[in-house]
Design an enzyme around this catalytic site. Structure first.
Site, PDB file in Angstrom:
ATOM      1  N   GLU A   1       5.057  -8.191  -9.971  1.00  0.00           N
ATOM      2  CA  GLU A   1       5.717  -8.974  -8.658  1.00  0.00           C
ATOM      3  C   GLU A   1       7.007  -9.720  -9.254  1.00  0.00           C
ATOM      4  O   GLU A   1       7.794  -9.797  -8.366  1.00  0.00           O
ATOM      5  CB  GLU A   1       4.844 -10.028  -8.560  1.00  0.00           C
TER       6      GLU A   1
ATOM      7  N   HIS B   1       8.154  -1.755  -4.869  1.00  0.00           N
ATOM      8  CA  HIS B   1       6.863  -1.330  -5.388  1.00  0.00           C
ATOM      9  C   HIS B   1       6.527   0.185  -5.295  1.00  0.00           C
ATOM     10  O   HIS B   1       5.748   0.483  -5.972  1.00  0.00           O
ATOM     11  CB  HIS B   1       5.634  -2.249  -4.713  1.00  0.00           C
TER      12      HIS B   1
ATOM     13  N   GLU C   1       8.762  -4.871  -0.874  1.00  0.00           N
ATOM     14  CA  GLU C   1       7.474  -3.578  -0.990  1.00  0.00           C
ATOM     15  C   GLU C   1       8.061  -2.320  -1.250  1.00  0.00           C
ATOM     16  O   GLU C   1       7.223  -1.574  -1.829  1.00  0.00           O
ATOM     17  CB  GLU C   1       7.018  -3.729   0.593  1.00  0.00           C
TER      18      GLU C   1
ATOM     19  N   ASN D   1       0.787  -0.940   0.035  1.00  0.00           N
ATOM     20  CA  ASN D   1       0.050  -0.107   0.071  1.00  0.00           C
ATOM     21  C   ASN D   1       0.894   1.271  -0.085  1.00  0.00           C
ATOM     22  O   ASN D   1       1.802   1.340   0.725  1.00  0.00           O
ATOM     23  CB  ASN D   1      -0.835  -0.053   1.338  1.00  0.00           C
TER      24      ASN D   1
END
Length: 956
Positions: free
Chosen positions: A415, A396, A393, A360
């Site tokens: 991914e 990303h 993470e 997120n």
């Protein structure tokens, strides 16, 4: 991962190679990523969530009175993809989660949403995603529509209903929305704050005997629609204005920085508003209410905070993550040549979380085991997991969040890329660990096992083939993560890392194909990068490259674990690849070669006399290698005489390739077993781990047969020198080895020595465990706890099991609880294993996030395997309903409970299981059922053909 108005991720490769699997969408909605001014500019064994049935939901609000799905006419609402007529601009969303149950014992949340959207094609229909939400009626309809422009009247809503199958709120209008105009859609809704680990859900834990509730989120891939009505597709990017209402004494978090927090007059409530987000996808949203605390640091103007339960923070368990986040962020800023695009980086550890972590934007969520490190209880591997997952993470934050793929069919790029660069980011944070080598064991070898099946699938799917939520969930598999990583690593290697990162940086900076110009003249390529990469991306599987060192003939063949399996998936390249070959001859590295066709003669690869050839140096290529018998014998002789002439990674490769070539009937099984003869001289981690991974298959096939005894005797003989090596290195087990890999290999030595019945090892583990039971002071080093616990519980009875169960229930450190949860499955007492299986469906004993992996742990035990299989078959309907048809862990569950299957009877049971549950379904495990059937058929044939030879080899 994905975004409207944003160039799809393949374009950064297209910068290099014009890959064409998705279309360019321009750059209108991508935020500027120029360097931050005065320090601030606003902004992956690996994610799981659940796609749940749409019927039902909380009843605290008035029910809607609109047509049910069964009475609604057919129309665009029957399609799973949104029409292109409306584009969201921004959402104004207020949510109030209740952290205590209502009079019905139900936890709920209420919400108000205003979404502003633009009409880009005239339409009299609004479709917006909604799942398990109940709406308060407005003028007899589920929503209210107004025009942003006061000079334009919004049409009235003619009818409205919830279309449950495709998960829409449907609004039919009495007139057309005007192209180019903007409108506001108002909704007032209630949802259940369930414990289902998807959408807006609740996580529970106990602190000092008091139950605590956290309201948290997991939106990816299609569960934002469970939290509020939204255009829930990755391309539908918008700006989000989030406000949370929450109890005094709790903390509210969201993607953006906190703007203001105020007390709601007359109530013990706070209202916290957050600054608007950057333009982003719904699946990256997060909002959390808890009574957590945090530690923080500021690096180059970016606020870094680690949130967790107060006792965990007070115990210093967030320090390691805090210390490593800054260096990893700095690494990626340099790697991408782009400043971190947000003012803050919050990371939070959750007691209940189905994934490992979720990227997120600005508020990354983690399992506690993936973020929290305790120096007294966490192992070396726990620490590595934290470093690599944080790196995954954070990677990303740019690739996936700032620039997003348009649709889920190319999830692999998002991914796979993060799974590749996580090793680079973690290696920067821990430069002495040599982490980048471990991708070979953790990703390349892991995914070879799946991609060698006829039921595998290409990296890139057709967009039209990925429509339903369950189909999207299926993509979160080893192919997308691990094969994606392996193929991108191969691309980076043959292009050179400099060219690879130049293309990536150009893409991130320009977002448009036409502006991406990279000079590839520095590399010698046999074709365009587009053509090379398409052979790896658009067809499933991989080749075995066979080198005949007598003739120089080099050929390729589609590698299948079962050569007799029926491949029904068509290939655009007839299962041929453009293969880069790095190689050496008798220890001397040679000029790289390419294999462009089915077979070709490469004179340089001829070897005479004592010369040997070794191909795929450091396993940078995504393929296996076979040789003529003479070269195999020379390589085996080299291993026995002076194994260090062959690089460490390639020693691991020779073992892995040989065992898998043997399973595919390409070489005799005894050749593969011969690669283990030298291991009594080997002290490096990677070759030993490769051997153990492959010998696990022999345990699965033979631990119920007469081969088991002779195999145990041989392996005990081979591992004893390694056991003694670490005993001496550590001063009779007092000290910890210095090297990262040595710490891992010490675990291998103890694990295999005890498993094969080495009495000294078994006495050692029992002594340590009994000392713990007697003194309540744990003497076992965290690195060794998993294997010591397992072996002591296996050797013990109910007393040892009950002690470990009590310790598990009372564990306050997630990584320690995880070690115990795994070890409890090692008991040889069937009644204890059956009881443990029952516990997996009791969330007060085994958390929902851990249920499926616990069943797999039990199935890994030869005593527990049939018990776990019977349990899953008997309870499938309940497991599927309660634990989510869309849970990404369902493929692991099905593979885990069936991987030992090797008899005709078990095959028939598996086929019957598929038939019996066809109506219930298998969710993200659908493909895994077919893979398990294929694997079982292969195992049956393999045992028939190899059992006697293997028995004779071990006997001799």
């Amino acid at each position: 991962m994905k975004g409207r108005g944003v160039p799809p991720g393949l374009l950064w490769i297209a910068t290099l190679c014009a890959l064409t699997t998705v279309e360019a969408l321009g750059k209108a909605s991508v935020p500027n990523i120029s360097p931050r001014q005065d320090g601030s500019q606003e902004e992956k064994a690996k994610n799981n969530n659940q796609v749940l049935p749409t019927d039902g939901g909380p009843t605290s609000k008035p029910p809607n009175t609109t047509p049910s799905p069964s009475t609604s006419p057919s129309g665009p609402w029957d399609n799973y993809r949104l029409p292109k007529s409306l584009v969201p601009i921004n959402y104004n969303l207020t949510l109030w989660p209740r952290l205590t149950p209502d009079e019905n014992g139900q936890y709920i949340f209420t919400g108000l949403s205003i979404v502003e959207f633009e009409c880009v094609e005239e339409t009299d229909l609004i479709l917006i995603h909604s799942n398990k939400l109940n709406y308060t009626l407005k003028n007899d309809h589920l929503a209210e529509l107004t025009s942003v422009n006061s000079g334009v009247r919004a049409p009235s809503i003619k009818s409205s209903w919830l279309q449950s199958v495709t998960q829409y709120l449907v609004l039919q209008l009495d007139g057309k929305l005007i192209k180019g105009h903007r409108y506001h859609l108002y909704t007032d809704f209630t949802g259940e704050l369930a414990d289902d680990l998807g959408g807006f859900y609740r996580s529970e834990y106990f602190e000092d005997g008091v139950k605590k509730v956290v309201a948290t989120t997991q939106m990816q891939p299609t569960d934002a629609r469970k939290a509020f009505p939204c255009f829930d597709e990755p391309a539908m990017k918008a700006i989000f204005h989030i406000t949370l209402i929450h109890d005094k004494g709790t903390v509210a978090l969201s993607n953006g920085e906190e703007k203001e927090s105020s007390v709601i007059e007359g109530q013990d409530l706070l209202k916290t508003a957050f600054k608007p987000t950057e333009k982003m996808s719904t699946y990256l949203l997060a909002f959390i209410v808890s009574d957590y605390t945090f530690i923080n640091n500021t690096v180059d103007g970016v606020l870094i905070r680690i949130f967790a339960r107060k006792p965990a923070i007070d115990a210093g368990q967030g320090e390691y993550a805090l210390n490593k986040t800054g260096p990893i962020l700095k690494f990626f800023e340099e790697y991408y040549n782009s400043s971190y695009p947000l003012p803050k980086s919050d990371q939070i550890a959750l007691p209940d979380f189905n994934a490992g972590a979720m990227e997120n934007w600005g508020l990354i969520t983690y399992r506690e085991t993936a973020l929290l490190y305790d120096k007294d209880s966490s192992s070396n591997s726990n620490k590595e997991r934290i470093a690599t997952i944080i790196a995954h993470e954070l990677a990303h934050m740019w690739f996936g969040n700032l620039v997003t793929l348009r649709w889920w069919n190319d999830l692999w790029l998002n991914e796979g890329f993060a799974s590749y660069v996580e090793y680079l980011g973690a290696a920067h944070a821990e430069p002495n660990w040599n982490l980048t080598d471990l991708i070979v064991l953790s990703d390349v070898h892991r995914v070879f096992a799946v991609d060698a099946l006829a039921s595998s699938h290409p990296l890139s799917s057709k967009e039209e083939d990925i429509q339903k939520p369950a189909q999207i969930s299926e993509l979160f598999d080893a192919i997308s993560y691990s094969k994606g990583a392996a193929v991108l690593r191969m691309l980076s290697d043959f292009l050179t890392e400099d060219v690879f990162t130049m293309g990536l940086r150009t893409y991130l900076a320009e977002f448009a194909f036409e502006n991406a110009a990279v000079d590839l003249s520095v590399t010698k390529l046999p074709d365009t990068v587009e053509k090379i990469m398409n052979t790896w991306v658009l067809q499933m599987g991989f080749p075995v490259v066979t080198i005949n060192t007598q003739t120089g003939l080099v050929s390729q063949e589609h590698f299948l674990l079962d050569p007799d399996s029926n491949v029904t998936t068509e290939s655009p390249f007839n299962y041929e690849w453009i293969v880069p070959i790095k190689w050496m001859k008798t220890g001397i590295i040679k000029e790289p070669q390419w294999l462009k066709v089915k077979s070709s003669t490469i004179d340089a690869m001829k070897a005479s006399g004592t010369e040997w050839v070794l191909a795929n140096l450091n396993v940078v290529g995504y393929y296996r290698v076979n040789y003529d018998e003479g070269n195999w014998n020379k390589l085996l002789n080299c291993l026995m005489a002076d194994h260090k002439l062959i690089p460490v990674i390639n020693r691991a490769q020779l073992v892995d390739d040989a065992f898998n070539l043997a399973r595919a009937k390409i070489i005799p099984t005894v050749w593969a077993l011969n690669t283990t003869k030298y291991l009594n001289k080997e002290t490096e981690y990677m070759p030993w781990k490769s051997a153990l991974n492959n010998l696990d298959f022999f345990y699965l096939m033979f631990d119920r047969s007469e081969v088991y005894g002779p195999m145990q005797n041989y392996l005990r003989k081979q591992v004893t020198p390694l056991f003694q090596y670490y005993k001496n290195m550590t001063g009779n087990w007092r000290d910890v080895p210095d090297g990262h890999m040595d710490q891992y290999n010490q675990v291998n030595a103890i694990s295999l020595a005890c498993r094969t019945g080495l009495e000294e090892c078994q006495n050692l583990t029992k002594t340590w465990f009994n000392q713990w039971m007697d003194t309540k002071m744990n003497p076992i080093h965290p690195n060794l706890r998993s294997t010591v616990y397992c072996n002591a519980i296996a050797a013990g009875d109910a007393k040892e099991w009950e002690f470990a169960w009590d310790e598990f229930q009372n564990a306050t450190i997630a990584s320690e609880a995880e070690k115990l949860r795994s070890a409890l499955a090692c008991t040889n007492q069937p009644w204890l294993l059956n009881r443990y299986l029952e516990y997996t469906l009791m969330p007060n004993l085994i958390r929902k996030q851990d249920a499926t992996s616990t069943i797999v742990y039990i199935a890994n035990n030869v005593v527990g395997q049939s018990l776990a299989w019977d349990f899953v078959r008997a309870r499938w309907s309940y497991i599927f309903k309660e634990y989510g048809g869309g849970s990404f862990s369902f493929s692991n569950l099905i593979n885990g409970v069936t991987k030992r299957f090797s008899t005709e009877f078990e095959l028939q049971q598996l086929k019957q299981f598929k038939a019996d549950n066809s109506e219930i379904g298998f969710g993200s495990g659908t493909l895994a059922v077919d893979q398990s059937i294929e694997r079982t058929m292969s195992n049956i044939k393999w045992i028939t053909e190899n059992k006697q030879n293997v028995l004779d080899w071990f006997d001799n």
